[in-house]
Motif scaffolding. Structure first.
Motif, PDB file in Angstrom:
ATOM      1  N   LEU A 116       0.830  -1.201   0.000  1.00  0.00           N
ATOM      2  CA  LEU A 116       0.000   0.000   0.000  1.00  0.00           C
ATOM      3  C   LEU A 116       0.872   1.261   0.000  1.00  0.00           C
ATOM      4  O   LEU A 116       2.027   1.225   0.435  1.00  0.00           O
ATOM      5  CB  LEU A 116      -0.913  -0.006   1.229  1.00  0.00           C
ATOM      6  N   PRO A 117       0.328   2.376  -0.465  1.00  0.00           N
ATOM      7  CA  PRO A 117       1.124   3.609  -0.532  1.00  0.00           C
ATOM      8  C   PRO A 117       1.272   4.328   0.812  1.00  0.00           C
ATOM      9  O   PRO A 117       1.924   5.364   0.886  1.00  0.00           O
ATOM     10  CB  PRO A 117       0.329   4.471  -1.525  1.00  0.00           C
ATOM     11  N   HIS A 118       0.697   3.799   1.872  1.00  0.00           N
ATOM     12  CA  HIS A 118       0.726   4.441   3.180  1.00  0.00           C
ATOM     13  C   HIS A 118       2.140   4.456   3.772  1.00  0.00           C
ATOM     14  O   HIS A 118       2.862   3.463   3.678  1.00  0.00           O
ATOM     15  CB  HIS A 118      -0.198   3.708   4.149  1.00  0.00           C
ATOM     16  N   GLY A 119       2.492   5.559   4.429  1.00  0.00           N
ATOM     17  CA  GLY A 119       3.759   5.595   5.154  1.00  0.00           C
ATOM     18  C   GLY A 119       3.748   4.645   6.325  1.00  0.00           C
ATOM     19  O   GLY A 119       4.763   4.021   6.656  1.00  0.00           O
ATOM     20  N   VAL A 120       2.589   4.506   6.976  1.00  0.00           N
ATOM     21  CA  VAL A 120       2.385   3.552   8.078  1.00  0.00           C
ATOM     22  C   VAL A 120       1.126   2.761   7.757  1.00  0.00           C
ATOM     23  O   VAL A 120       0.023   3.309   7.772  1.00  0.00           O
ATOM     24  CB  VAL A 120       2.244   4.259   9.444  1.00  0.00           C
ATOM     25  N   ALA A 121       1.295   1.485   7.428  1.00  0.00           N
ATOM     26  CA  ALA A 121       0.157   0.619   7.121  1.00  0.00           C
ATOM     27  C   ALA A 121      -0.077  -0.323   8.295  1.00  0.00           C
ATOM     28  O   ALA A 121       0.872  -0.730   8.980  1.00  0.00           O
ATOM     29  CB  ALA A 121       0.428  -0.185   5.846  1.00  0.00           C
ATOM     30  N   SER A 122      -1.329  -0.674   8.531  1.00  0.00           N
ATOM     31  CA  SER A 122      -1.674  -1.502   9.693  1.00  0.00           C
ATOM     32  C   SER A 122      -2.244  -2.850   9.252  1.00  0.00           C
ATOM     33  O   SER A 122      -2.786  -2.995   8.152  1.00  0.00           O
ATOM     34  CB  SER A 122      -2.688  -0.778  10.579  1.00  0.00           C
ATOM     35  N   TYR A 123      -2.112  -3.832  10.167  1.00  0.00           N
ATOM     36  CA  TYR A 123      -2.580  -5.184   9.882  1.00  0.00           C
ATOM     37  C   TYR A 123      -2.893  -5.854  11.215  1.00  0.00           C
ATOM     38  O   TYR A 123      -2.038  -5.887  12.114  1.00  0.00           O
ATOM     39  CB  TYR A 123      -1.490  -5.959   9.143  1.00  0.00           C
ATOM     40  N   ALA A 124      -4.096  -6.380  11.376  1.00  0.00           N
ATOM     41  CA  ALA A 124      -4.505  -7.026  12.629  1.00  0.00           C
ATOM     42  C   ALA A 124      -4.993  -8.437  12.333  1.00  0.00           C
ATOM     43  O   ALA A 124      -5.672  -8.684  11.329  1.00  0.00           O
ATOM     44  CB  ALA A 124      -5.605  -6.219  13.308  1.00  0.00           C
ATOM     45  N   ARG A 125      -4.620  -9.361  13.212  1.00  0.00           N
ATOM     46  CA  ARG A 125      -5.014 -10.759  13.004  1.00  0.00           C
ATOM     47  C   ARG A 125      -4.856 -11.517  14.316  1.00  0.00           C
ATOM     48  O   ARG A 125      -4.073 -11.130  15.183  1.00  0.00           O
ATOM     49  CB  ARG A 125      -4.137 -11.394  11.925  1.00  0.00           C
ATOM     50  N   SER A 126      -5.597 -12.615  14.442  1.00  0.00           N
ATOM     51  CA  SER A 126      -5.429 -13.525  15.582  1.00  0.00           C
ATOM     52  C   SER A 126      -4.779 -14.814  15.098  1.00  0.00           C
ATOM     53  O   SER A 126      -4.992 -15.247  13.957  1.00  0.00           O
ATOM     54  CB  SER A 126      -6.786 -13.840  16.222  1.00  0.00           C
ATOM     55  N   TYR A 127      -3.972 -15.437  15.978  1.00  0.00           N
ATOM     56  CA  TYR A 127      -3.257 -16.663  15.642  1.00  0.00           C
ATOM     57  C   TYR A 127      -3.498 -17.701  16.730  1.00  0.00           C
ATOM     58  O   TYR A 127      -3.568 -17.369  17.914  1.00  0.00           O
ATOM     59  CB  TYR A 127      -1.755 -16.404  15.529  1.00  0.00           C
ATOM     60  N   ALA A 128      -3.555 -18.959  16.324  1.00  0.00           N
ATOM     61  CA  ALA A 128      -3.737 -20.055  17.273  1.00  0.00           C
ATOM     62  C   ALA A 128      -2.415 -20.406  17.936  1.00  0.00           C
ATOM     63  O   ALA A 128      -1.335 -20.115  17.414  1.00  0.00           O
ATOM     64  CB  ALA A 128      -4.314 -21.269  16.557  1.00  0.00           C
ATOM     65  N   ASP A 129      -2.516 -21.043  19.089  1.00  0.00           N
ATOM     66  CA  ASP A 129      -1.326 -21.539  19.786  1.00  0.00           C
ATOM     67  C   ASP A 129      -0.506 -22.450  18.868  1.00  0.00           C
ATOM     68  O   ASP A 129      -1.060 -23.305  18.171  1.00  0.00           O
ATOM     69  CB  ASP A 129      -1.768 -22.308  21.030  1.00  0.00           C
ATOM     70  N   VAL A 156      -2.950 -15.759  20.240  1.00  0.00           N
ATOM     71  CA  VAL A 156      -2.346 -14.430  20.184  1.00  0.00           C
ATOM     72  C   VAL A 156      -3.194 -13.507  19.324  1.00  0.00           C
ATOM     73  O   VAL A 156      -3.544 -13.851  18.193  1.00  0.00           O
ATOM     74  CB  VAL A 156      -0.913 -14.493  19.618  1.00  0.00           C
ATOM     75  N   GLN A 157      -3.516 -12.355  19.880  1.00  0.00           N
ATOM     76  CA  GLN A 157      -4.161 -11.290  19.105  1.00  0.00           C
ATOM     77  C   GLN A 157      -3.084 -10.265  18.770  1.00  0.00           C
ATOM     78  O   GLN A 157      -2.440  -9.714  19.660  1.00  0.00           O
ATOM     79  CB  GLN A 157      -5.286 -10.634  19.914  1.00  0.00           C
ATOM     80  N   LEU A 158      -2.898 -10.044  17.494  1.00  0.00           N
ATOM     81  CA  LEU A 158      -1.755  -9.282  17.009  1.00  0.00           C
ATOM     82  C   LEU A 158      -2.205  -8.039  16.250  1.00  0.00           C
ATOM     83  O   LEU A 158      -3.177  -8.076  15.506  1.00  0.00           O
ATOM     84  CB  LEU A 158      -0.944 -10.179  16.062  1.00  0.00           C
ATOM     85  N   GLN A 159      -1.479  -6.952  16.451  1.00  0.00           N
ATOM     86  CA  GLN A 159      -1.618  -5.759  15.615  1.00  0.00           C
ATOM     87  C   GLN A 159      -0.227  -5.395  15.122  1.00  0.00           C
ATOM     88  O   GLN A 159       0.697  -5.251  15.925  1.00  0.00           O
ATOM     89  CB  GLN A 159      -2.244  -4.593  16.387  1.00  0.00           C
TER      90      GLN A 159
END
Length: 255
Positions: free
Chosen positions: A21-34, A89-92
């Motif tokens: 993406l063209p953003h200087g700061v791009a974000s991404y959130a997701r959860s992961y299993a053990d 884990v809940q990740l950002q």
């Protein structure tokens, strides 16, 4: 409609797509299993991996990192790293263009404490889901995040791995038997060094005393076991502590 719209049409973007993406700061959130493993890889952008909940165990820059909830790991662009999830884990994540204003402080790999103001800013930016063109609010959130990241205190849970093969022999033995009751003289002898040379060399190579390194190793092991539901009484026994309270006292001292 642009790159951002194309990604949205395909559904939830991958972390690789977000970095395009063209953003200087791009974000991404997701959860992961053990047990999920993000195997060795790198990114063209700097990354902040922030654990909202759960525990991440990471390897990067010759150092092991325990990243519990409320902490984040800054990984510079191009640095190989691996992340393992302990518990759900809940990740950002934030992916920061190295050319962005204020991004220079991301050039050092380190774990940081994500204090409430920074946590709120990250959550707000993630909730906006990378809008484009960039509205003023997203721009200002990004700039505030970089300012707060620069001031974020370092986490005390880094575990540097020494380059000296003699010290590596000792560290590997301790990793294999973290509750071993051996004296400092025993470990020095295993390295084939005098006690004085061993302690001096260990401090030079890791930035930590041998006892401090051992405490951090044990703390990482205890955090990982706790995230997976283990009883701390059993963990304490495995790590050579007389009681759960003794183990907790060490962990509180570090964390």
């Amino acid at each position: 409609m642009g790159q951002n719209a194309d990604i949205r049409r395909r559904g939830s973007p991958s972390s690789d797509a977000v970095q395009m993406l063209p953003h200087g700061v791009a974000s991404y959130a997701r959860s992961y299993a053990d047990g999920y493993i993000s195997a060795w890889h790198d990114h063209p952008r700097h990354q902040l991996v922030y654990a909202v909940a759960g525990l991440m165990m990471a390897e990067a820059g010759g150092t092991s990192w325990a990243v519990p909830a409320g902490s984040g790991l800054i990984v510079p662009a191009g640095m190989l790293h691996e992340i393992r999830m302990a518990g759900e884990v809940q990740l950002q994540s934030l992916y920061i263009d190295p050319a962005a204003s204020g991004a220079e402080m991301m050039a050092e790999c380190r774990a940081v404490t994500v204090e409430p103001l920074l946590a709120g800013l990250i959550a707000a930016l993630c909730a906006m889901n990378n809008p484009w063109p960039l509205p003023p609010r997203a721009h200002h959130l990004s700039q505030l995040i970089l300012i707060e990241l620069a001031a974020a205190p370092k986490s005390p849970l880094a575990l540097p791995y020494p380059a000296d093969a003699r010290l590596q022999r000792v560290c590997d033995a301790l990793i294999g038997a973290p509750g071993a009751p051996h004296t400092l003289d025993h470990w020095a002898a295993l390295a084939g060094m005098s006690r004085r040379s061993f302690t001096r060399r260990f401090q030079q190579q890791t930035g930590l005393s041998f006892g401090g390194w051992r405490d951090r190793l044990r703390c990482q092991i205890a955090l990982r076991a706790e995230a997976r539901g283990a009883r701390l009484e059993q963990v304490a026994q495995r790590l050579g502590y007389a009681s759960r309270q003794s183990l907790l006292a060490m962990m509180r001292r570090l964390v």
